[in-house]
Design a protein around this motif. Sequence first.
Motif, PDB file in Angstrom:
ATOM      1  N   ALA A 315       0.840  -1.192   0.000  1.00  0.00           N
ATOM      2  CA  ALA A 315       0.000   0.000   0.000  1.00  0.00           C
ATOM      3  C   ALA A 315       0.875   1.242   0.000  1.00  0.00           C
ATOM      4  CB  ALA A 315      -0.933   0.013   1.211  1.00  0.00           C
ATOM      5  N   LEU A 316       0.271   2.336  -0.410  1.00  0.00           N
ATOM      6  CA  LEU A 316       0.901   3.650  -0.297  1.00  0.00           C
ATOM      7  C   LEU A 316       0.444   4.272   1.010  1.00  0.00           C
ATOM      8  CD1 LEU A 316       2.406   6.169  -1.257  1.00  0.00           C
ATOM      9  CD2 LEU A 316       0.369   6.779  -2.595  1.00  0.00           C
ATOM     10  N   GLU A 317       1.406   4.665   1.839  1.00  0.00           N
ATOM     11  CA  GLU A 317       1.106   5.261   3.135  1.00  0.00           C
ATOM     12  C   GLU A 317       1.639   6.692   3.162  1.00  0.00           C
ATOM     13  OE1 GLU A 317       2.696   2.763   6.148  1.00  0.00           O
ATOM     14  OE2 GLU A 317       1.329   1.089   5.736  1.00  0.00           O
ATOM     15  N   VAL A 318       0.778   7.614   3.501  1.00  0.00           N
ATOM     16  CA  VAL A 318       1.141   9.028   3.596  1.00  0.00           C
ATOM     17  C   VAL A 318       0.821   9.486   5.007  1.00  0.00           C
ATOM     18  CG1 VAL A 318       0.740  11.352   2.709  1.00  0.00           C
ATOM     19  CG2 VAL A 318       0.656   9.393   1.146  1.00  0.00           C
ATOM     20  N   THR A 319       1.811  10.077   5.662  1.00  0.00           N
ATOM     21  CA  THR A 319       1.647  10.531   7.044  1.00  0.00           C
ATOM     22  C   THR A 319       1.993  12.018   7.125  1.00  0.00           C
ATOM     23  OG1 THR A 319       2.290   8.346   7.845  1.00  0.00           O
ATOM     24  CG2 THR A 319       2.291  10.150   9.443  1.00  0.00           C
ATOM     25  N   VAL A 320       1.087  12.776   7.674  1.00  0.00           N
ATOM     26  CA  VAL A 320       1.298  14.216   7.878  1.00  0.00           C
ATOM     27  C   VAL A 320       1.272  14.471   9.377  1.00  0.00           C
ATOM     28  CG1 VAL A 320       0.491  16.543   7.329  1.00  0.00           C
ATOM     29  CG2 VAL A 320       0.116  14.685   5.689  1.00  0.00           C
ATOM     30  N   THR A 321       2.356  14.992   9.909  1.00  0.00           N
ATOM     31  CA  THR A 321       2.463  15.265  11.348  1.00  0.00           C
ATOM     32  C   THR A 321       2.804  16.723  11.559  1.00  0.00           C
ATOM     33  OG1 THR A 321       4.801  14.662  11.385  1.00  0.00           O
ATOM     34  CG2 THR A 321       3.214  12.905  11.804  1.00  0.00           C
ATOM     35  N   ASP A 322       2.438  17.236  12.726  1.00  0.00           N
ATOM     36  CA  ASP A 322       2.849  18.583  13.124  1.00  0.00           C
ATOM     37  C   ASP A 322       3.052  18.583  14.627  1.00  0.00           C
ATOM     38  OD1 ASP A 322       0.442  19.598  14.647  1.00  0.00           O
ATOM     39  OD2 ASP A 322      -0.544  19.203  12.720  1.00  0.00           O
ATOM     40  N   ASP A 323       3.681  19.642  15.115  1.00  0.00           N
ATOM     41  CA  ASP A 323       3.939  19.771  16.552  1.00  0.00           C
ATOM     42  C   ASP A 323       3.196  20.950  17.151  1.00  0.00           C
ATOM     43  OD1 ASP A 323       5.299  21.830  15.404  1.00  0.00           O
ATOM     44  OD2 ASP A 323       7.265  21.320  16.244  1.00  0.00           O
ATOM     45  N   GLY A 324       2.050  21.282  16.535  1.00  0.00           N
ATOM     46  CA  GLY A 324       1.256  22.388  17.058  1.00  0.00           C
ATOM     47  C   GLY A 324       0.465  21.982  18.279  1.00  0.00           C
ATOM     48  N   PRO A 325      -0.241  22.950  18.901  1.00  0.00           N
ATOM     49  CA  PRO A 325      -1.027  22.641  20.097  1.00  0.00           C
ATOM     50  C   PRO A 325      -2.206  21.737  19.759  1.00  0.00           C
ATOM     51  CG  PRO A 325      -1.507  24.860  19.342  1.00  0.00           C
ATOM     52  CD  PRO A 325      -0.353  24.375  18.510  1.00  0.00           C
ATOM     53  N   PRO A 326      -2.652  20.908  20.701  1.00  0.00           N
ATOM     54  CA  PRO A 326      -3.799  20.026  20.451  1.00  0.00           C
ATOM     55  C   PRO A 326      -5.074  20.845  20.323  1.00  0.00           C
ATOM     56  CG  PRO A 326      -3.190  19.952  22.764  1.00  0.00           C
ATOM     57  CD  PRO A 326      -2.122  20.778  22.080  1.00  0.00           C
ATOM     58  N   PRO A 327      -6.130  20.272  19.728  1.00  0.00           N
ATOM     59  CA  PRO A 327      -7.404  20.982  19.616  1.00  0.00           C
ATOM     60  C   PRO A 327      -7.972  21.333  20.983  1.00  0.00           C
ATOM     61  CG  PRO A 327      -7.376  19.036  18.216  1.00  0.00           C
ATOM     62  CD  PRO A 327      -6.169  18.951  19.099  1.00  0.00           C
ATOM     63  N   ALA A 328      -8.721  22.425  21.018  1.00  0.00           N
ATOM     64  CA  ALA A 328      -9.316  22.859  22.278  1.00  0.00           C
ATOM     65  C   ALA A 328     -10.323  21.831  22.762  1.00  0.00           C
ATOM     66  CB  ALA A 328     -10.001  24.218  22.095  1.00  0.00           C
ATOM     67  N   PRO A 329     -10.341  21.514  24.084  1.00  0.00           N
ATOM     68  CA  PRO A 329     -11.295  20.519  24.612  1.00  0.00           C
ATOM     69  C   PRO A 329     -12.740  20.940  24.358  1.00  0.00           C
ATOM     70  CG  PRO A 329      -9.589  21.040  26.220  1.00  0.00           C
ATOM     71  CD  PRO A 329      -9.444  22.050  25.124  1.00  0.00           C
ATOM     72  N   GLY A 330     -13.553  19.971  23.936  1.00  0.00           N
ATOM     73  CA  GLY A 330     -14.967  20.233  23.708  1.00  0.00           C
ATOM     74  C   GLY A 330     -15.297  20.895  22.390  1.00  0.00           C
ATOM     75  N   LYS A 331     -14.269  21.190  21.605  1.00  0.00           N
ATOM     76  CA  LYS A 331     -14.538  21.832  20.319  1.00  0.00           C
ATOM     77  C   LYS A 331     -15.066  20.803  19.330  1.00  0.00           C
ATOM     78  CE  LYS A 331     -12.438  24.678  16.711  1.00  0.00           C
ATOM     79  NZ  LYS A 331     -11.212  25.334  16.234  1.00  0.00           N
ATOM     80  N   PRO A 332     -16.219  21.051  18.692  1.00  0.00           N
ATOM     81  CA  PRO A 332     -16.763  20.058  17.760  1.00  0.00           C
ATOM     82  C   PRO A 332     -15.870  19.924  16.536  1.00  0.00           C
ATOM     83  CG  PRO A 332     -18.006  22.107  17.605  1.00  0.00           C
ATOM     84  CD  PRO A 332     -17.063  22.255  18.774  1.00  0.00           C
ATOM     85  N   PRO A 333     -15.743  18.710  15.985  1.00  0.00           N
ATOM     86  CA  PRO A 333     -14.920  18.523  14.799  1.00  0.00           C
ATOM     87  C   PRO A 333     -15.530  19.221  13.588  1.00  0.00           C
ATOM     88  CG  PRO A 333     -16.179  16.542  15.268  1.00  0.00           C
ATOM     89  CD  PRO A 333     -16.393  17.465  16.427  1.00  0.00           C
ATOM     90  N   GLY A 334     -14.650  19.711  12.708  1.00  0.00           N
ATOM     91  CA  GLY A 334     -15.120  20.373  11.494  1.00  0.00           C
ATOM     92  C   GLY A 334     -15.395  19.372  10.384  1.00  0.00           C
ATOM     93  N   HIS A 335     -15.512  19.910   9.157  1.00  0.00           N
ATOM     94  CA  HIS A 335     -15.822  19.058   8.018  1.00  0.00           C
ATOM     95  C   HIS A 335     -14.566  18.475   7.382  1.00  0.00           C
ATOM     96  CE1 HIS A 335     -20.024  20.287   8.125  1.00  0.00           C
ATOM     97  NE2 HIS A 335     -19.611  21.545   8.224  1.00  0.00           N
TER      98      HIS A 335
END
Length: 374
Positions: A315-335
């Motif tokens: 398979a082709l595997e693509v991984t995108v990582t970052d070291d930014g802050p985690p999402p705010a708690p309780g924030k609903p996921p976007g589209h």
Amino acid sequence: MSPARRFDVTVAFVLGLPVFLLSAVVAVLSVPGPRAIVLVAACLVAHVAFAFRRDLWAFAVIAGVMAVQAAVTGLFMVLPTVVLFPLALYSRTAYGSPYPPLVVGVAGAGLAAARFATDASVAAARLGPDPWMLLGLLLAVVVAAWGLGLHRRSQLRYVALLEEQATMSAERATLAERARIAREMHDVVAHALAVIVAQARGGRLAPARAPEVLATVEETGRQALTEMRGLVGVLRAEPAGLTPQPGLADLPGLLDRTRAAGLDVTMTASGEARPIGPGAELALYRVVQEALTNTLKHGGGAARSSVDVSWTRGALEVTVTDDGPPPAPGKPPGHGLAGMRERMAAVGGTVSARAEEERGFVVRVRLPYREGAR
């Protein structure tokens, strides 16, 4: 006039004119006097009604005409016009309710056989066959016409079902295409605006870099307009104005624009590349674009990101990582994440996304190879 009605009128005229003329001659020769006039008039009415053979009233008129002719003489059975009754019974069964024509046909066969067998002129001319044999013959004609009508009725329903399924398939295809274009527009606009906002923020903090910032904003906006024009061209069905959709070969350009927006991003590739198809390449490009856009929006100016493209054995595997802050708690996921999963599911791949314990976010895509991809 509808094509079906035009066909019925044509058949009624081509078939009816010679049959009516022959019936008129037979009526005058067989039953002279005023009764012949009644028979000829009844034949004319039946032929006119036959032009509307699919309608209930036309079948009723033809059945009534046969009853009038039977009341006049038992010799009506020798008139060629009587062939209109089984034809009308067939048409009404095929295009209307199937059981009333059968009831009328069976009753008419019984009455016609009885009238023919008891008519004095028929007995005097010694034309009458055995009444039971005549009844059996007439019933066979009625059942045959009714059976053919049922067969035609089932054919018409099958064709209507196929047309309905084709319409529903076209509607589903239209909805799917609209959803696909909506995802494309979301990815294009979200990425372009994220880059522009990041550049505007950097230009405000470093006025000396204003020309460079404006050039990047201009290039990002031009790229977004080009892609949006291609999507609108799909909606307008203008193939000449379409632009090629991006693929894996366009990832370096995407990363360059992302770096220009202020995000430190690197890319690594390993393994032997192989064809996966333009649809899969577009889906992977959009997933990487959406992941980098999310990092730009939520990771902050100091975030760093990496894109790893690995051509493994299966398979082709693509991984995108970052070291930014985690999402705010309780924030609903976007589209964005939902769109990623829908895209990859459409080409047979999967997407997993998770936040790291302290900082960072990881999006991992796996696309199994498919035989015959071009």
